[in-house]
Write an enzyme that holds these catalytic residues in place. Structure first.
Site, PDB file in Angstrom:
ATOM      1  N   SER A  78      -6.392 -74.441 -19.196  1.00  0.00           N
ATOM      2  CA  SER A  78      -6.024 -73.733 -17.972  1.00  0.00           C
ATOM      3  C   SER A  78      -5.807 -72.266 -18.310  1.00  0.00           C
ATOM      4  CB  SER A  78      -4.736 -74.326 -17.386  1.00  0.00           C
ATOM      5  OG  SER A  78      -4.193 -73.424 -16.455  1.00  0.00           O
ATOM      6  N   ASP A 133      -6.571 -72.126 -11.887  1.00  0.00           N
ATOM      7  CA  ASP A 133      -5.444 -72.328 -10.973  1.00  0.00           C
ATOM      8  C   ASP A 133      -5.374 -71.217  -9.938  1.00  0.00           C
ATOM      9  OD1 ASP A 133      -4.017 -74.700 -11.983  1.00  0.00           O
ATOM     10  OD2 ASP A 133      -3.830 -73.495 -13.807  1.00  0.00           O
ATOM     11  N   PHE A 146       3.396 -72.404 -12.415  1.00  0.00           N
ATOM     12  CA  PHE A 146       3.404 -71.665 -13.679  1.00  0.00           C
ATOM     13  C   PHE A 146       2.970 -72.531 -14.857  1.00  0.00           C
ATOM     14  CE2 PHE A 146       6.496 -70.002 -10.745  1.00  0.00           C
ATOM     15  CZ  PHE A 146       6.196 -68.645 -10.732  1.00  0.00           C
ATOM     16  N   ASP A 189      -1.970 -82.672 -15.087  1.00  0.00           N
ATOM     17  CA  ASP A 189      -1.788 -81.215 -15.072  1.00  0.00           C
ATOM     18  C   ASP A 189      -0.310 -80.864 -15.179  1.00  0.00           C
ATOM     19  OD1 ASP A 189      -2.078 -78.517 -14.818  1.00  0.00           O
ATOM     20  OD2 ASP A 189      -2.738 -78.560 -12.721  1.00  0.00           O
TER      21      ASP A 189
HETATM   22  C1  DX5 Z   1       0.590 -75.136 -12.629  1.00  0.00           C
HETATM   23  C2  DX5 Z   1      -0.847 -75.250 -12.933  1.00  0.00           C
HETATM   24  C3  DX5 Z   1      -1.186 -75.775 -14.275  1.00  0.00           C
HETATM   25  C4  DX5 Z   1      -0.685 -74.959 -15.432  1.00  0.00           C
HETATM   26  C5  DX5 Z   1      -0.643 -75.842 -16.627  1.00  0.00           C
HETATM   27  O1  DX5 Z   1       0.702 -74.731 -11.308  1.00  0.00           O
HETATM   28  O2  DX5 Z   1      -1.478 -76.113 -12.001  1.00  0.00           O
HETATM   29  O3  DX5 Z   1      -2.582 -75.979 -14.396  1.00  0.00           O
HETATM   30  O4  DX5 Z   1      -1.471 -73.829 -15.710  1.00  0.00           O
HETATM   31  O5  DX5 Z   1      -0.060 -75.143 -17.664  1.00  0.00           O
HETATM   32  P1  DX5 Z   1       0.672 -75.894 -18.855  1.00  0.00           P
HETATM   33  O6  DX5 Z   1      -0.348 -76.763 -19.517  1.00  0.00           O
HETATM   34  O7  DX5 Z   1       1.165 -74.767 -19.701  1.00  0.00           O
HETATM   35  O8  DX5 Z   1       1.790 -76.715 -18.263  1.00  0.00           O
HETATM   36 ZN    ZN Z   2      -3.555 -76.634 -12.375  1.00  0.00          ZN
END
Ligand code: DX5
Ligand code: ZN
Length: 236
Positions: A15, A42, A153, A185
């Protein structure tokens, strides 16, 4: 019935929200060089979730740099307003939030996206149980995205209370004989991936799990190997 009854291929989806936000092209390159199966984009509008990220212009610019599958996670209200722009930008998978749609609105989006040869997914926030309208349309999905953090985030911790829901979803898809991707996710790290992989999750989104590491290119392959090992040691 055992959870692993349908074998799903492990896929790693970095991501780029976890990457250098001043240089998404570099984040994309890391995903490509690391051998990612798809890159997770995202899109957040400041309404559906408490952050603002990027839009179709950024996706279009990134599309020029790779053929990798663009897994576009649309954390936005009224996605109908933007679907044409993301089709034009080169998104491959359109993952909408169930909380932002109804069955009828999904059906219209499905027709439009499939007429362009692209695929559709649905995402559920950690506290959202699968709505009945989603259950009735599972055969139309490429991906069911189970969020294990609240949208917004990168770098949050995996919410473990989602696990019973993940088990239920995997069981339901297996019972229906639907080999669609179960994407996880949020908070996927070497230390946490076992929990979701053993419960059927096969597409592992990783922001911090890739980009916060000293060698993010290598981190992609390391996540994949660890996930395969976790599967080999059996169901949860
Ligand atoms: C959060 C996003 C995720 C995020 C995942 O709103 O949908 O995709 O970027 O990041 P990590 O893997 O760091 O939790
Ligand atoms: Zn995501």
């Amino acid at each position: 019935m055992p959870l692993a009854e349908i074998k799903r291929k492990i896929k790693i989806a970095p991501s780029i929200l976890g990457g250098d936000q001043a240089n998404f092209a570099a984040a994309l390159e890391i995903a490509v060089k690391g051998g990612a199966d798809q890159v997770h984009l995202d899109v957040i509008d400041g309404h559906f979730a408490p952050n603002i990220t990027f839009g179709p212009g950024t996706v279009k610019a990134l599309r020029k740099r790779t053929d990798l599958k663009f897994d576009t996670h649309l954390m936005i209200d009224e996605p109908e307003k933007f679907v044409d722009k993301f089709l034009d930008a080169g998104s491959d998978l359109f993952c909408f939030h169930a909380e932002a749609l109804t069955g009828e609105r999904f059906d219209a989006l499905y027709s439009k996206i499939h007429s362009k040869g692209k695929v559709i997914g649905l995402a559920l926030k950690p506290s959202t149980e699968m709505p009945e309208w989603v259950e009735k349309r599972l055969d139309k999905l490429d991906t069911l995205c189970v969020m294990t953090v609240n949208p917004g985030f990168s770098g949050q911790s995996m919410i473990m209370s989602v696990m019973p829901k993940l088990e239920k979803i995997t069981q339901m898809l297996n019972d229906k004989g639907l080999p669609i991707d179960i994407e996880i996710d949020g908070g996927v790290e070497l230390e946490t991936l076992e929990h979701v992989v053993k419960r059927g999750g096969n597409v592992l989104v990783a922001g911090a799990g890739v980009y916060y590491k000293p060698d993010p290119i290598k981190a992609v392959g390391i996540l994949r190997e660890k996930a395969k090992q976790a599967i080999a040691t059996g169901a949860a």
